[in-house]
Design an enzyme around this catalytic site. Structure first.
Site: not given
Length: 232
Positions: A48, A193, A196
């Protein structure tokens, strides 16, 4: 590394479709199809942190001019990237550089196993794309406060840096500009978070990477620009 043949982090494995919507495989097939009419100088592959980079303005500023392709999928671990590479994501293109950023999702694997997985990716890229350089980004610290996963990522970085010394066309870049404060905490302004990156957090990472990419591209064109100290 002893026992590497039994290492789950270096065994090409597709993601198990637990949710049942087939999104992971759909993304993989899209990446293969999208690459057929492209001539990228740089290909990014990973989890990600790679995928979300594509949504930031700095991607368009720094990497779009390099005709970069983004093959990031959220949640991927090293074994998933290996499967994708073995199943066509580099088949139709000849990039000059492949950027690899994966490993922080290998939660159940040891630092040594994760290192083996990353090394297997480098070896596979060298086999599939012998003309390409490979840039491996170091794993970032994670969690607001010190924790075992953060320490494991640090260990992985040390091991990977040492392992890549044996690969003349592979380079390790420490991607952390200093996200951990003096009190051991990470700010939500950098990692929203605590895993990320925010747009603010992506900026120093991408600029350091872009600088290295330009140097590598220039070296391959015979201009001989020296590498930065953070890259090896």
């Amino acid at each position: 590394m002893s026992g590497e043949g039994e290492n789950p982090a270096s065994k090409p494995t597709p993601v198990q479709d637990v949710q049942g919507d087939g999104r992971w495989m759909s993304l993989h097939h899209r990446f293969v199809a999208d690459s057929k009419d492209k001539e990228p100088e740089v290909v990014f592959i990973g989890d990600s942190l790679v995928q979300l980079m594509h949504q930031c303005e700095i991607w368009r500023e720094l990497f779009s001019p390099l005709h970069a392709l983004n093959f990031g999928i959220g949640g991927d671990s090293t074994q998933h990237v290996l499967w994708r590479l073995e199943n066509g994501e580099l088949e139709h293109i000849r990039p000059k550089i492949v950027v690899v950023w994966v490993g922080t999702n290998n939660h159940s694997h040891t630092a040594e196993q994760v290192t083996g997985g990353i090394k297997a990716i480098v070896q596979l890229v060298n086999k599939l794309q012998p003309q390409a350089r490979v840039v491996v980004l170091g794993l970032l610290p994670r969690g607001q406060h010190p924790n075992p996963l953060r320490e494991k990522n640090r260990q992985v970085n040390e091991l990977v840096r040492a392992a890549l010394a044996g690969y003349p066309r592979a380079h390790f870049l420490d991607a952390d500009p200093g996200f951990v404060h003096s009190d051991g905490t990470i700010s939500h302004h950098d990692m929203y978070d605590y895993l990320h990156l925010s747009r603010l957090g992506y900026t120093p990472v991408c600029r350091a990477l872009h600088s290295l990419l330009l140097r590598l591209l220039a070296q391959d064109q015979g201009q001989g620009i020296p590498l930065p100290e953070t890259a090896s």
